[in-house]
Design a protein around this motif. Structure first.
Motif, PDB file in Angstrom:
ATOM      1  N   LEU A 230       1.509  -0.923  -1.028  1.00 19.64           N
ATOM      2  CA  LEU A 230       1.931   0.263  -1.785  1.00 19.64           C
ATOM      3  C   LEU A 230       2.882   1.114  -0.940  1.00 19.64           C
ATOM      4  N   ALA A 231       2.512   1.329   0.326  1.00 18.10           N
ATOM      5  CA  ALA A 231       3.365   2.125   1.215  1.00 18.10           C
ATOM      6  C   ALA A 231       4.718   1.445   1.407  1.00 18.10           C
ATOM      7  N   GLY A 232       4.709   0.114   1.476  1.00 19.37           N
ATOM      8  CA  GLY A 232       5.968  -0.640   1.602  1.00 19.37           C
ATOM      9  C   GLY A 232       6.889  -0.381   0.425  1.00 19.37           C
ATOM     10  N   HIS A 233       6.310  -0.450  -0.788  1.00 20.30           N
ATOM     11  CA  HIS A 233       7.129  -0.179  -1.983  1.00 20.30           C
ATOM     12  C   HIS A 233       7.730   1.224  -1.906  1.00 20.30           C
ATOM     13  N   LEU A 234       6.888   2.187  -1.512  1.00 24.25           N
ATOM     14  CA  LEU A 234       7.360   3.584  -1.488  1.00 24.25           C
ATOM     15  C   LEU A 234       8.421   3.768  -0.400  1.00 24.25           C
ATOM     16  N   ALA A 235       8.232   3.100   0.744  1.00 23.23           N
ATOM     17  CA  ALA A 235       9.243   3.194   1.814  1.00 23.23           C
ATOM     18  C   ALA A 235      10.561   2.611   1.318  1.00 23.23           C
ATOM     19  N   MET A 236      10.466   1.539   0.543  1.00 25.62           N
ATOM     20  CA  MET A 236      11.696   0.934  -0.003  1.00 25.62           C
ATOM     21  C   MET A 236      12.375   1.904  -0.971  1.00 25.62           C
ATOM     22  N   PHE A 237      11.558   2.578  -1.813  1.00 27.88           N
ATOM     23  CA  PHE A 237      12.137   3.538  -2.767  1.00 27.88           C
ATOM     24  C   PHE A 237      12.839   4.673  -2.033  1.00 27.88           C
ATOM     25  N   THR A 238      12.327   5.008  -0.813  1.00 24.97           N
ATOM     26  CA  THR A 238      12.955   6.121  -0.074  1.00 24.97           C
ATOM     27  C   THR A 238      13.986   5.596   0.933  1.00 24.97           C
ATOM     28  N   ASN A 239      14.420   4.330   0.749  1.00 26.70           N
ATOM     29  CA  ASN A 239      15.518   3.717   1.541  1.00 26.70           C
ATOM     30  C   ASN A 239      15.174   3.513   3.013  1.00 26.70           C
ATOM     31  N   ASP A 240      13.894   3.506   3.365  1.00 28.11           N
ATOM     32  CA  ASP A 240      13.515   3.215   4.754  1.00 28.11           C
ATOM     33  C   ASP A 240      13.106   1.749   4.816  1.00 28.11           C
ATOM     34  N   PHE A 241      14.122   0.880   4.925  1.00 36.07           N
ATOM     35  CA  PHE A 241      13.870  -0.542   4.686  1.00 36.07           C
ATOM     36  C   PHE A 241      13.138  -1.210   5.848  1.00 36.07           C
ATOM     37  N   ASN A 242      13.440  -0.775   7.078  1.00 33.31           N
ATOM     38  CA  ASN A 242      12.759  -1.403   8.224  1.00 33.31           C
ATOM     39  C   ASN A 242      11.260  -1.111   8.168  1.00 33.31           C
ATOM     40  N   LEU A 243      10.950   0.149   7.844  1.00 31.96           N
ATOM     41  CA  LEU A 243       9.533   0.515   7.715  1.00 31.96           C
ATOM     42  C   LEU A 243       8.896  -0.286   6.580  1.00 31.96           C
ATOM     43  N   ALA A 244       9.612  -0.381   5.470  1.00 30.89           N
ATOM     44  CA  ALA A 244       9.094  -1.131   4.314  1.00 30.89           C
ATOM     45  C   ALA A 244       8.777  -2.566   4.730  1.00 30.89           C
ATOM     46  N   GLN A 245       9.683  -3.162   5.525  1.00 36.04           N
ATOM     47  CA  GLN A 245       9.451  -4.548   5.956  1.00 36.04           C
ATOM     48  C   GLN A 245       8.179  -4.646   6.794  1.00 36.04           C
ATOM     49  N   ASP A 246       8.032  -3.716   7.745  1.00 37.20           N
ATOM     50  CA  ASP A 246       6.829  -3.758   8.601  1.00 37.20           C
ATOM     51  C   ASP A 246       5.568  -3.632   7.755  1.00 37.20           C
ATOM     52  N   LEU A 247       5.623  -2.724   6.772  1.00 37.17           N
ATOM     53  CA  LEU A 247       4.438  -2.504   5.928  1.00 37.17           C
ATOM     54  C   LEU A 247       4.157  -3.722   5.059  1.00 37.17           C
ATOM     55  N   TYR A 248       5.206  -4.322   4.519  1.00 37.46           N
ATOM     56  CA  TYR A 248       5.010  -5.524   3.690  1.00 37.46           C
ATOM     57  C   TYR A 248       4.372  -6.638   4.515  1.00 37.46           C
ATOM     58  N   LEU A 249       4.885  -6.783   5.745  1.00 39.80           N
ATOM     59  CA  LEU A 249       4.380  -7.875   6.581  1.00 39.80           C
ATOM     60  C   LEU A 249       2.919  -7.648   6.957  1.00 39.80           C
ATOM     61  N   ALA A 250       2.529  -6.360   7.031  1.00 43.32           N
ATOM     62  CA  ALA A 250       1.127  -6.066   7.368  1.00 43.32           C
ATOM     63  C   ALA A 250       0.223  -6.131   6.135  1.00 43.32           C
ATOM     64  N   SER A 251       0.845  -6.325   4.957  1.00 39.55           N
ATOM     65  CA  SER A 251       0.050  -6.292   3.714  1.00 39.55           C
ATOM     66  C   SER A 251      -0.442  -7.690   3.358  1.00 39.55           C
ATOM     67  N   THR A 252      -1.127  -7.769   2.226  1.00 37.05           N
ATOM     68  CA  THR A 252      -1.655  -9.067   1.776  1.00 37.05           C
ATOM     69  C   THR A 252      -0.564  -9.894   1.110  1.00 37.05           C
ATOM     70  N   ARG A 253       0.621  -9.310   0.920  1.00 36.23           N
ATOM     71  CA  ARG A 253       1.708 -10.043   0.245  1.00 36.23           C
ATOM     72  C   ARG A 253       2.996  -9.918   1.071  1.00 36.23           C
ATOM     73  N   PRO A 254       3.020 -10.596   2.244  1.00 35.77           N
ATOM     74  CA  PRO A 254       4.166 -10.416   3.149  1.00 35.77           C
ATOM     75  C   PRO A 254       5.497 -10.878   2.553  1.00 35.77           C
ATOM     76  N   VAL A 255       5.439 -11.786   1.562  1.00 35.40           N
ATOM     77  CA  VAL A 255       6.688 -12.321   0.998  1.00 35.40           C
ATOM     78  C   VAL A 255       7.511 -11.215   0.324  1.00 35.40           C
ATOM     79  N   ALA A 256       6.868 -10.084   0.026  1.00 38.36           N
ATOM     80  CA  ALA A 256       7.597  -8.943  -0.565  1.00 38.36           C
ATOM     81  C   ALA A 256       8.718  -8.489   0.378  1.00 38.36           C
ATOM     82  N   ALA A 257       8.503  -8.628   1.691  1.00 36.64           N
ATOM     83  CA  ALA A 257       9.542  -8.246   2.669  1.00 36.64           C
ATOM     84  C   ALA A 257      10.777  -9.120   2.467  1.00 36.64           C
TER      85      ALA A 257
END
Length: 1345
Positions: free
Chosen positions: A722-749
């Protein structure tokens, strides 16, 4: 100011009263009166000792540490010493013969100076018991003196001298003064150069009037300061600050002067504090306050702002006035003696001791009084009297603890008042104590003792009553501790924070910090904790997940932390030092994880100690034992916002967002009414993962995309995803990637990087997460690299993109295409071309051809273009290679005129004109085609036809030149005009007498008036009137045109008159009109012209009534001459014109047109074999036979025959009888004569009844050919197809002339005839429409023009 205690004159026995506070500590007050005793009281007014003297006390003084009080008595040579620590008195013999008058302890050592009435001096060293007698220091009584910090002793005597001696008693300096010296003090004078901080100036009052300043470094220039007479005598003075002196005068004034050499003698401040008299002043450096007493009041000023009165103490019962004033060194107590012999002690500064538990606070309100209050819960304050002056206070939910040293007293705070529970002694001096509902924890000497407050042994197991921390084997020292409802928490010098769970009586958590932990501050629940370490850095620690977050911008001066007690603001805490309080917010759930931010700072008033923070309101304790509430600047949104300015509202919005106060932020945004504000609020909601609120905000500002996106993700439970999606919406893509990779669905990164076209990152992620996606990402990356011009890497990625799997054939083809293009770009042309030829795509061949062409590889480029069927491009490249053979092969497929033109030029240059002409034609280059046909192919007919077809100006010129060479001037003129060379054409026409040809041609062109005029003048010269008139008309010279037309009218009659009429119509000139009318009427030549011309003239002039009259006359003439169709057409055209102009149609015209039309219909009906209709029309014509004088007999004959055929025997008989009249009889056609005669001889009067149809106006049934309704007397409209009257439900009109007809009959008639019988225009049967509402035709708006 609270009064601590009062000593009345009874206990002191007599005045004046002298008193002196213990130095340094201020715990004791020595007081003496006129009763031969010195009484010693503690600071609460309890008498501790009484020293009896042989006579009244002369002087007393405390040593520098306040350990020993020295006393001398009148007429006694003994010095009495009282020890404050042992409460014992000892005596020292001075060895002086004369009575002692003066006594003073040194300010730095244990030296005591004693002076006598005869001017002798004794210096006694308490430490070594050495006595140094100095005889004859002065000649008279020593009255005053002072020690400097360098142990110099200055003395003043009644012998009007001042001596300065060292500690051995040797005189260093001596000076004489004019009057008796008194009140002597050492100080540092203020100078520009701060040479030394040694006390080198002696100040002394001389004769109670002047202040004498004697500088040891400049003994020859002493300063004598005199004051205004109205001030009275100098009562006393005090040095303070940076070389300032405050002087009190007997008349109630006090004055401040500076001893700076440039300001000396100037009054910096002056105030009249007392009406009648001033008796004493006192200054407390620690409080930064000055007090003066006089009359019966004490006034206290702040030294930093002397103008403002800090406090006034009125002693109304002291009617004799006040005497002497003195402060303890710490400024806590102020003592004043009175003229009548009593002494009052006031509390001016309290130790700022206080504690808070939840929203309850306890604070010291007097030396022996603690107040417990709860403003938030609106409880009444409780006052608790305590037994000792406490050095620590603690408050719990139900208890209060106060104490000092190693003892603590516990009180129960019940509903029925306060009850003292017990006192406890600990194993060392207590530094601090904490309470919860059941337990107390005391910190002393590196240890913490946890014990129950009450109820030991009742319901608790023994081992749970008390426990000492740390355990014996743990060698650490505890530096700080705290107690929450469930936990004892302490921090040690080894940097460990321990959590001890009281319910389970065991440790549950520990955190190790690199350096020692100095202070800890848990939040009300104990789930978060702020600690300050040895480096003065602050951290927030969450024991739940062992998270530690450094507090940013944390000042090293911080004294303490307060957590927000308002339940909604969980993460807010404030850190305070002496000047400021800083608001911090711990954001637990943000996209970036947990973090601490500084929200702002608020200034704290002087000596305020913060105790409690509740919803932005800070409760502070002051020195005077009161509380004061301050609002934090970070919570200004809690005030009234209505009239706040735009910029302030923006700042307030920032505050609310920092503090996560979203409902308040919503209200601020409503007031701001600004898109940027709403967006900021929405972004903050996303940052803090407050999705529902963010949706609400985005819905308000109409951002549909965000609302839909958030609705899709709001049910995701995986925090990181969820945090990854929100980071992506706020254009913080590197953070979004880190969060996606730490999530249960890393392929989202990977999906995100692909969507963003961050191919490098996408490829690296694909290697880990989805290797099967690498070819597709490689292809996309290659496209981007190609776009940026990095062909080497693009080629590599295109090659990586090839899967070789038939499933992805389209993808592989795109990659192969990329390989082909990149190979060519890299210079590997053979590989690239082969790939492109093998590839099925035409577009690829075109693109590669384009690349090769730009690289000047023309033959390969052309080859690829040809293969890709881009014949235009191929031909163009072959032309660049001069490969004409190839161009010729491709020409049939080429559409580009440019290529045909290039080819044509090449062929013309080779002399192959036929091929060149074909190519020029394909290139649409008609001038070249015409040139070749005329110059080389000798085919002028073709050239002429092309010029006529294309209207080419240059071509026309060429053809004109050709015809000129041939001598065909007519054709030459024609083509010159076509090429807009009118002057040449005119000249040519003049030379070769071809003006008629020129005139004909130019008349059909759009030509200028000048050209027309030149032609007209030419014809005028040639006496060709008609042509001259025509061209004068074209150039709008109407008078000249009319003149020529009328000259010509006699020869070329009709055409010239027509033109004259047109001229007059265009001219709209009355004179010309009258001229023409005169001519037509025959006024000029006596020959009236045909009426039709007059009719035409009236029509052209739009004089429709005259035209109508003329039309009737013409029609009559035509009718008489037997030209019935002409007469019909004249009437019809006039009828239509009048109808168009909305002019009433004359009834004569309408009737004549109806009769003529009926006559014309006869032919149609008879031709179609409809004899009944023919007979009915002939009956109508025969009834008006006078209108047809030329054909009376034939018409009547036809009527008889048609009536006979149609079975109308009676009508046939009556018209046959008419024919038998003598004037007609001999004119009957011999074919029919006998038959008609027989009819008359044997009459048959049988007649077929005429059918009836309803009148369209009144529905009256009348015969169908009757046109006058007997019912409503209306003339009925008639059918143009049959001549019968119209019927409402069978109505149509001719699409051209708008005359009515019976729909069924008109339709029938159009089966055989294709024209309208009225206007003779072609009518398509499909265009005939049945009209439902015929009212407009029955009642036309007959408006007169």
């Amino acid at each position: 100011m609270k009064r601590v205690f009062t000593l009345l004159e009874k206990s002191l026995l007599g005045s004046p009263v002298h008193f002196i506070w213990q130095k340094t500590l201020g715990n004791f007050l020595a007081v003496t009166g006129a009763d031969h005793t010195v009484k010693i009281f503690d600071r609460h007014g309890q008498k501790r000792n009484e020293i009896n003297l042989p006579s009244n006390c002369v002087a007393m003084d405390w040593d520098k540490d306040g350990d020993t009080l020295a006393i001398i008595a009148d007429k006694s040579s003994t010095i009495y010493l009282w020890d404050a620590n042992t409460n014992k008195t000892s005596q020292v013999d001075s060895g002086m013969r004369d009575p002692m008058s003066f006594l003073l302890w040194s300010r730095v050592g244990s030296l005591l100076a004693v002076g006598t009435t005869k001017g002798n001096l004794l210096i006694y060293n308490r430490q070594t018991s050495r006595k140094i007698p100095v005889l004859g220091k002065h000649t008279k009584r020593i009255t005053c003196g002072c020690w400097s910090t360098e142990n110099l002793l200055a003395l003043g005597s009644e012998d009007k001298t001042i001596t300065i001696s060292n500690q051995e008693g040797d005189t260093i300096r001596q000076t004489s003064v004019r009057f008796d010296p008194s009140d002597m003090q050492f100080s540092v004078m203020k100078t520009d150069e701060r040479l030394s901080t040694k006390e080198s100036t002696i100040s002394v009052v001389i004769g109670k009037k002047t202040l004498f300043l004697f500088n040891l470094n400049d003994p020859d220039n002493p300063i004598d300061l005199e004051f205004q007479q109205r001030y009275g005598n100098i009562v006393t003075y005090r040095w303070y600050g940076d070389g300032y002196i405050m002087i009190g005068f007997s008349h109630g004034c006090f004055v401040v002067i500076s001893t700076h050499i440039r300001e000396i003698g100037q009054e910096i401040f002056q105030a009249r504090n007392h009406k009648d008299n001033l008796t004493s002043i006192a200054i407390s450096q620690s409080l930064n306050k000055a007090a003066s007493c006089g009359d019966n009041c004490i006034k206290i000023h702040d030294l930093s702002e002397l103008k403002e009165m800090y406090a006034i103490i009125n002693l109304d019962d002291e009617n004799k006035g006040l005497d002497h004033l003195a402060w303890t060194e710490d400024g806590q107590l102020l003592a004043v003696s009175t003229q009548r012999g009593s002494l009052h002690v006031f509390l001016t500064k309290l130790p700022v001791l206080g504690d808070a538990c939840s929203t309850r606070i306890a604070y010291l309100t007097s030396l022996l009084e603690v107040t417990v209050a709860n403003h938030v819960e609106r409880e009444l304050p409780i006052t608790v009297s305590v037994e000792v002056e406490p050095s620590f206070i603690a408050v719990g939910l139900y208890h209060l603890a106060v104490g000092m040293n190693n003892r603590a007293w516990f009180y129960a705070l019940g509903e029925n008042g306060v009850k003292k529970l017990k006192d406890m002694e600990y194993l060392g001096t207590v530094a601090s104590i904490c309470l919860n509902s059941d337990y107390a924890a005391a910190l002393f000497e590196g240890k913490v003792q946890l014990h129950m407050i009450e109820g030991e042994g009742m319901d608790a197991q023994e081992e749970r009553e008390t426990r000492l921390f740390p355990a014996v084997d743990d060698k650490c020292r505890i530096l700080c501790h705290a107690l929450t409802g469930e936990f004892l928490i302490y921090g040690t010098d080894t940097g460990v924070i321990h959590y001890f769970y009281i319910e389970d009586w065991q440790y549950v958590n520990e955190y190790r910090h690199p350096v020692s932990v100095r202070k800890i501050f848990p939040d009300p629940n104990g789930t978060r904790l702020v600690f300050i370490d040895d480096k003065s850095d602050g951290f927030v620690y969450c024991p739940v997940n062992d998270g530690v977050h450094e507090i940013p911008n944390f000042p090293p001066t911080i004294k303490g932390i307060l957590w927000e007690n308002w339940p909604m603001d969980k993460g807010v805490f404030a850190a305070y030092d002496d000047d400021k309080i800083y608001t911090y917010v711990f954001h637990k759930d943000t996209i970036q994880g947990s973090k601490v931010i500084l929200a702002g700072g608020t200034k704290v008033p002087f000596s305020h100690k913060p105790l409690l923070l509740y919803n932005g309101e800070l409760t502070c304790q002051t020195q005077s034992g009161k509380t004061n509430n301050i609002y934090l600047s970070t919570h200004s949104f809690l005030g009234i916002l209505k009239d706040t300015g735009f910029n302030e509202l923006k700042q307030i919005l920032t505050q609310t967002l920092m503090l996560k106060r979203f409902p308040e932020a919503w209200e601020v945004c409503k007031l701001l009414n600004d898109q940027a504000g709403w967006n900021e609020l929405a972004r903050a909601c996303l940052h803090h993962m407050e999705l529902e609120f963010a949706i609400r905000v985005y819905r308000t500002i109409g951002n549909v995309g965000m609302v839909m996106s958030l609705e899709q993700i709001k049910r995701i439970e995986d925090h990181n995803l969820l945090a990854g999606h929100l980071a992506m919406f706020t254009n913080d893509f590197n953070l979004a990637q880190d969060l996606y990779l730490a999530s249960t669905r890393p392929v989202a990164a990977l999906e995100m990087r692909r969507d963003l076209q961050h191919w490098d990152n996408a490829l690296q992620l694909a290697k880990r997460l989805a290797p099967d996606q690498i070819p597709f990402i490689s292809k996309e990356y290659a496209i981007q690299l190609e776009f940026t011009g990095d062909y080497v890497n693009a080629l590599a990625h295109y090659e990586k993109g090839i899967t070789g799997d038939n499933k992805y054939q389209e993808h592989d083809e795109a990659c192969l295409a990329g390989v082909a293009q990149m190979s060519i770009r890299m210079g590997d042309i053979r590989r690239g071309v082969n790939q492109a030829i093998k590839h099925p795509s035409r577009l690829l061949k075109r693109d590669c051809g384009g690349i090769l062409e730009s690289m000047k590889q023309f033959s390969e480029a052309a080859q690829l273009y040809e293969k890709g069927q881009y014949y235009d491009k191929a031909a163009s490249v072959y032309i660049r290679c001069k490969n004409w053979a190839k161009v010729g092969e491709l020409l049939p497929y080429v559409s580009s005129p440019k290529i045909h033109l290039q080819y044509a030029k090449a062929k013309e240059a080779d002399g192959r004109y036929k091929e060149a002409v074909v190519a020029y034609e394909n290139a649409k280059q008609w001038d070249h085609v015409i040139r070749l046909y005329l110059d080389h192919l000798n085919n002028p007919e073709k050239a002429v036809s092309i010029v006529r077809e294309t209207q080419s100006l240059d071509g026309a010129k060429m053809v004109a030149r050709f015809f000129l060479q041939l001598g065909d001037y007519g054709s030459a003129i024609q083509f010159l005009v076509m090429s807009k060379c009118n002057n040449e054409a005119f000249t040519l026409a003049q030379q070769h007498n071809k003006m008629e040809i020129y005139a004909d041609i130019i008349g059909s062109e759009n030509t200028t008036n000048e050209d027309y005029q030149s032609i007209a003048l030419y014809f005028e010269g040639e006496k060709k009137h008609f042509q001259a008139g025509k061209f004068f008309l074209l150039c709008s010279q109407y008078a000249r045109a009319l003149k020529h037309f009328l000259k010509n009218a006699s020869t070329e009659n009709s055409m010239a008159i027509e033109m004259a009429i047109e001229t007059v119509g265009q001219a709209k000139d009355e004179a010309l009109t009258n001229q023409l009318i005169d001519y037509l009427m025959g006024e000029s030549d006596g020959m009236p012209k045909d009426a039709k011309y007059l009719f035409r003239l009236y029509m052209v002039l739009k004089q429709y009534r005259e035209a109508a009259r003329t039309a009737i006359i013409i029609a009559r003439e035509e009718q008489s001459a037997g030209n019935y169709r002409n007469a019909h057409d004249v009437l019809f055209s006039m009828y239509s014109e009048l109808k168009t102009q909305k002019i009433k149609i004359p009834s004569e015209m309408a009737t004549n047109l109806m009769i003529l039309h009926s006559y014309i219909l006869v032919k149609t009906h008879v031709k179609r074999g409809d004899h009944m209709k023919g007979a009915r029309m002939l009956i109508r014509v025969a009834n008006n036979i006078s209108k047809f004088p030329s054909h009376i007999v034939p018409i009547l004959t036809s009527t008889v025959i048609e009536c006979h055929r149609a079975g109308l025997k009676n009508s046939a008989f009556s018209f046959a009888a008419m024919l038998m009249r003598p004037e007609y009889r001999n004119k009957i056609d011999l074919k029919y004569k006998k038959k008609i005669e027989a009819m008359v001889r044997r009459p048959d009067t049988s007649e077929t009844e005429e059918p009836t149809t309803p009148c369209p106006y009144c529905e009256f049934l009348l015969p169908e050919c009757e046109l006058l309704c007997p019912g409503c007397k209306n003339n009925l409209p008639y059918c143009i197809a049959t001549g019968r009257h119209m019927v409402k439900n069978d109505w149509t009109v001719c699409p051209h002339c708008d005359f009515p007809g019976l729909y069924s009959e008109f339709k029938n008639m159009l089966q055989s005839e294709s024209v309208c019988p009225m206007c003779s225009e072609s009518v398509n049967i499909a265009h005939l429409k049945k009209i439902a509402d015929c009212t407009p035709y029955l009642n036309p708006e007959e408006t007169e023009q």
